[in-house]
Write an enzyme that holds these catalytic residues in place. Sequence first.
Site, mmCIF file in Angstrom:
data_model
loop_
_atom_site.group_PDB
_atom_site.id
_atom_site.type_symbol
_atom_site.label_atom_id
_atom_site.label_comp_id
_atom_site.label_asym_id
_atom_site.label_seq_id
_atom_site.Cartn_x
_atom_site.Cartn_y
_atom_site.Cartn_z
ATOM 1 C CE LYS A 10 -73.988 61.019 29.351
ATOM 2 N NZ LYS A 10 -73.190 62.218 28.960
ATOM 3 C CG ASN A 113 -72.436 64.662 31.563
ATOM 4 O OD1 ASN A 113 -72.621 63.514 31.188
ATOM 5 N ND2 ASN A 113 -72.445 65.701 30.751
HETATM 6 P P1 ATP Z 1 -75.429 64.453 26.337
HETATM 7 O O1 ATP Z 1 -75.475 64.467 24.825
HETATM 8 O O2 ATP Z 1 -74.584 63.325 26.877
HETATM 9 O O3 ATP Z 1 -76.789 64.516 26.938
HETATM 10 P P2 ATP Z 1 -75.030 67.269 26.386
HETATM 11 O O4 ATP Z 1 -76.054 67.281 25.297
HETATM 12 O O5 ATP Z 1 -75.336 68.053 27.615
HETATM 13 O O6 ATP Z 1 -74.705 65.785 26.839
HETATM 14 P P3 ATP Z 1 -73.022 67.515 24.363
HETATM 15 O O7 ATP Z 1 -72.548 68.836 23.872
HETATM 16 O O8 ATP Z 1 -73.954 66.729 23.512
HETATM 17 O O9 ATP Z 1 -73.632 67.740 25.825
HETATM 18 O O10 ATP Z 1 -71.730 66.651 24.682
HETATM 19 C C1 ATP Z 1 -71.829 65.232 24.832
HETATM 20 C C2 ATP Z 1 -70.998 64.816 26.007
HETATM 21 O O11 ATP Z 1 -69.628 65.052 25.726
HETATM 22 C C3 ATP Z 1 -71.278 65.598 27.293
HETATM 23 O O12 ATP Z 1 -72.301 65.025 28.052
HETATM 24 C C4 ATP Z 1 -69.951 65.541 28.023
HETATM 25 O O13 ATP Z 1 -69.840 64.369 28.815
HETATM 26 C C5 ATP Z 1 -68.944 65.463 26.897
HETATM 27 N N1 ATP Z 1 -68.366 66.781 26.690
HETATM 28 C C6 ATP Z 1 -68.969 67.859 26.135
HETATM 29 N N2 ATP Z 1 -68.150 68.916 26.097
HETATM 30 C C7 ATP Z 1 -66.974 68.493 26.657
HETATM 31 C C8 ATP Z 1 -65.724 69.096 26.915
HETATM 32 N N3 ATP Z 1 -65.488 70.377 26.578
HETATM 33 N N4 ATP Z 1 -64.764 68.343 27.496
HETATM 34 C C9 ATP Z 1 -64.983 67.047 27.828
HETATM 35 N N5 ATP Z 1 -66.156 66.411 27.596
HETATM 36 C C10 ATP Z 1 -67.131 67.114 27.031
#
Ligand code: ATP
Length: 138
Positions: A10, A113
Amino acid sequence: MSNRTLTMIKPDAMKNGFSGAILDMIINAGFRIVALKQTKLSTEKAGEFYAVHKERPFYGELVDFMSSGVIIAAILEKENAVADFRTLIGATNPANADEGTIRKKYATSLGENAVHGSDSDENAKIEGDFFFSALEKF
Ligand code: ATP
Ligand code: MG
């Protein structure tokens, strides 16, 4: 059980100079690179990629961040790729990520992240096709 997953390094990790170290961790963990490119998502394409989160309060912030700079996208291959890669990257919030995971080492915050990993075999296929044509996968 799938053998492929899709990752993105990212914009935060790219800007912080961690792309080489992250790719090194991925390769050392036994993933083979099937396809890889550096690119930059428009807000429209970032919104499309994360459309599943459209109704979530953080969607706008997520789309702005994911289109804020260049990324690296890659298809990775390994037995049990989706689950094993999620283990390697660690929890969504780096504060909760296990020691030795990519997010623990290189992520900035919950919103920034460092890496993406597909969450299912079905999405791994959709996300791989989002970035790569058949001619770009080996
Ligand atoms: P990714 O899909 O990017 O691999 P993930 O699967 O661990 O991450 P998801 O639930 O799919 O998490 O959320 C997508 C992205 O949205 C996360 O990586 C994070 O950067 C952001 N995100 C998720 N939850 C929150 C939150 N409560 N507040 C702010 N940003 C969030
Ligand atoms: Mg996700």
